[in-house]
Design an enzyme around this catalytic site. Structure first.
Site, PDB file in Angstrom:
ATOM      1  N   GLN A 164      -4.829  -1.415   9.612  1.00  8.48           N
ATOM      2  CA  GLN A 164      -4.653  -2.731   9.008  1.00  8.48           C
ATOM      3  C   GLN A 164      -5.246  -3.817   9.903  1.00  8.48           C
ATOM      4  OE1 GLN A 164      -3.665  -3.128   5.976  1.00  8.48           O
ATOM      5  NE2 GLN A 164      -3.685  -5.365   5.931  1.00  8.48           N
TER       6      GLN A 164
ATOM      7  N   LYS B  54       0.841  -1.211   0.000  1.00  6.24           N
ATOM      8  CA  LYS B  54       0.000   0.000   0.000  1.00  6.24           C
ATOM      9  C   LYS B  54       0.873   1.257   0.000  1.00  6.24           C
ATOM     10  CE  LYS B  54      -3.895  -2.247   2.275  1.00  6.24           C
ATOM     11  NZ  LYS B  54      -4.778  -2.376   3.469  1.00  6.24           N
TER      12      LYS B  54
ATOM     13  N   ASP C   3     -11.305   2.800   4.052  1.00  2.00           N
ATOM     14  CA  ASP C   3     -11.589   1.364   4.068  1.00  2.00           C
ATOM     15  C   ASP C   3     -13.085   1.099   3.995  1.00  2.00           C
ATOM     16  OD1 ASP C   3      -9.309  -0.606   6.183  1.00  2.00           O
ATOM     17  OD2 ASP C   3      -9.624  -0.580   4.022  1.00  2.00           O
TER      18      ASP C   3
HETATM   19  N1  LIG Z   1      -7.844  -2.525   6.937  1.00  2.36           N
HETATM   20  C1  LIG Z   1      -7.847  -3.554   6.054  1.00  2.36           C
HETATM   21  N2  LIG Z   1      -7.305  -4.728   6.403  1.00  2.36           N
HETATM   22  C2  LIG Z   1      -7.338  -5.757   5.502  1.00  2.36           C
HETATM   23  C3  LIG Z   1      -7.870  -5.592   4.221  1.00  2.36           C
HETATM   24  C4  LIG Z   1      -8.455  -4.334   3.899  1.00  2.36           C
HETATM   25  O1  LIG Z   1      -9.016  -4.120   2.801  1.00  2.36           O
HETATM   26  N3  LIG Z   1      -8.412  -3.350   4.843  1.00  2.36           N
HETATM   27  N4  LIG Z   1      -7.812  -6.604   3.269  1.00  2.36           N
HETATM   28  C5  LIG Z   1      -7.014  -7.815   3.541  1.00  2.36           C
HETATM   29  C6  LIG Z   1      -5.563  -7.720   3.168  1.00  2.36           C
HETATM   30  N5  LIG Z   1      -5.225  -6.886   2.030  1.00  2.36           N
HETATM   31  C7  LIG Z   1      -5.174  -5.535   2.255  1.00  2.36           C
HETATM   32  O2  LIG Z   1      -5.004  -5.057   3.378  1.00  2.36           O
HETATM   33  C8  LIG Z   1      -4.743  -7.394   0.816  1.00  2.36           C
HETATM   34  C9  LIG Z   1      -4.661  -8.768   0.598  1.00  2.36           C
HETATM   35  C10 LIG Z   1      -4.101  -9.262  -0.602  1.00  2.36           C
HETATM   36  C11 LIG Z   1      -3.629  -8.385  -1.573  1.00  2.36           C
HETATM   37  C12 LIG Z   1      -3.021  -8.874  -2.823  1.00  2.36           C
HETATM   38  O3  LIG Z   1      -2.746  -8.108  -3.736  1.00  2.36           O
HETATM   39  N6  LIG Z   1      -2.703 -10.170  -2.887  1.00  2.36           N
HETATM   40  C13 LIG Z   1      -1.972 -10.698  -4.024  1.00  2.36           C
HETATM   41  C14 LIG Z   1      -1.024 -11.773  -3.536  1.00  2.36           C
HETATM   42  C15 LIG Z   1      -0.046 -11.151  -2.517  1.00  2.36           C
HETATM   43  C16 LIG Z   1       0.735 -12.257  -1.780  1.00  2.36           C
HETATM   44  O4  LIG Z   1       1.603 -12.865  -2.444  1.00  2.36           O
HETATM   45  O5  LIG Z   1       0.412 -12.498  -0.580  1.00  2.36           O
HETATM   46  C17 LIG Z   1      -2.945 -11.274  -5.049  1.00  2.36           C
HETATM   47  O6  LIG Z   1      -4.062 -11.707  -4.623  1.00  2.36           O
HETATM   48  O7  LIG Z   1      -2.589 -11.277  -6.239  1.00  2.36           O
HETATM   49  C18 LIG Z   1      -3.737  -7.028  -1.354  1.00  2.36           C
HETATM   50  C19 LIG Z   1      -4.260  -6.533  -0.163  1.00  2.36           C
HETATM   51  C20 LIG Z   1      -7.081  -8.127   5.026  1.00  2.36           C
HETATM   52  N7  LIG Z   1      -6.801  -6.961   5.837  1.00  2.36           N
END
Ligand SMILES: Nc1nc2c(c(=O)[nH]1)N[C@@H](CN(C=O)c1ccc(C(=O)N[C@@H](CCC(=O)O)C(=O)O)cc1)CN2
Length: 288
Positions: free
Chosen positions: A94, A50, A117
């Site tokens: 987060q 992020k 969020d």
């Molecule tokens: N306050 C928040 N916490 C969490 C959120 C949120 O939206 N707000 N979402 C999830 C985690 N998350 C962002 O925080 C998130 C998860 C996954 C990805 C992502 O791009 N994943 C990649 C793979 C990355 C890896 O190798 O692990 C993909 O799917 O291609 C982005 C953001 C929980 N917490």
């Protein structure tokens, strides 16, 4: 015939480019503040992504790292300080927070106008009432991918499996607002397979690796896999058994490379939109 892949990485890159362009049109550079409590490995990765993405999108990204032993009062004080900082347009905490902290109280401390969020009661209320507001990033990203494939959802049956505040519930409301007929399924649903097979659009957000299998997918359906499950050191899978489901689905998101990247791109879009509103200028068209 194998279903078409919905390329979340490409869609996220396009949205980030729109965000970066829109950010430059604002009188002041947008500011995003991320609060990270503890040392959860996955959270460290996501927060790092992020912060990096914000910088590339002409947004001032700042991360406030706090020890896992932080008290409720200390976390609340950090959020309140950011709430009062006029250079900060968006605040996110987060998730998940360490178990001893009250996440609801922390989220409630974020001013609605900075809730990028989309998790505060004000944001959730606006979504329920169909009013303008900031919506949660992962459901918003899911909707952007769905609309790429199917711009008009009227008359279509959408099934959302999972009812979390982060994904399932807001996504169901967004699908409803887009005129889909929506069914919400969850752990207490009887004959989940039969319910899923009714779906023209099947969205799965349960956090259970490969729970939805090919026999649960209606031929030609759009499958949106929101799951991100680490099953081995270097292996991520979704909540859908991708290899089998892709042979039945019409379109399907992969994991990784589907909804995940859209989560971060939508966070940046929310930040620029929040900044525009706080600066008293119109939200750039491409980000509405
Ligand atoms: N306050 C928040 N916490 C969490 C959120 C949120 O939206 N707000 N979402 C999830 C985690 N998350 C962002 O925080 C998130 C998860 C996954 C990805 C992502 O791009 N994943 C990649 C793979 C990355 C890896 O190798 O692990 C993909 O799917 O291609 C982005 C953001 C929980 N917490």
């Amino acid at each position: 015939m194998s279903g078409a892949l919905i390329d979340g990485k490409a869609a996220a890159a396009a949205l980030r480019a729109d965000v970066a362009e829109a950010a430059l049109t604002l009188p002041r550079k947008p500011g995003l503040a991320v609060v990270l409590v503890g040392d959860d490995a996955a959270s460290q990765v996501y927060v790092g992504s992020k912060e990096k993405a914000a910088g590339k999108a002409n947004i001032n990204g700042q991360v406030h790292r706090m020890p896992g032993s932080s008290t409720q009062a200390e976390v609340l004080a950090q959020v309140k300080a950011l709430a009062e900082d006029d250079a900060v347009d968006g605040i996110l905490v987060q998730l998940p927070l360490p178990g001893h902290l009250d996440a609801d109280e922390v989220i409630a401390t974020i001013p609605p106008e900075k809730d990028v969020d989309g998790l505060t009661e004000a944001s959730a209320g606006a979504l329920v009432l169909g009013r303008e507001g900031l919506t949660p990033c992962t459901p918003q990203g899911s909707m952007r991918l769905i609309r790429q494939v199917m711009p008009d959802l009227s008359g279509k049956h959408a099934v959302v499996v999972g009812r979390s505040i982060l994904v399932g519930k807001p996504l169901a409301l967004m699908l409803l607002a887009a005129n889909a007929t929506v069914t919400m399924a969850h752990s207490r649903t009887k004959d989940l397979g039969a319910v899923c097979r009714e779906a023209d659009i099947l969205c799965v957000a349960v956090g259970r690796p490969e729970m939805v299998t090919a026999d649960m997918v209606k031929p030609g359906a759009i499958v949106i896999d929101v799951g991100i499950n680490r099953v081995a050191e270097k292996k991520l899978v979704g909540d859908v058994a991708f290899e089998g489901a892709k042979e039945v689905a019409g379109h399907i998101t992969p994991v990784p490379g589907g909804v995940g990247p859209m989560t971060i791109a939508c966070l940046l879009a929310n930040t620029v939109a929040a900044s525009a509103r706080r600066q008293g200028v119109p939200v750039p068209e491409k980000l509405r």
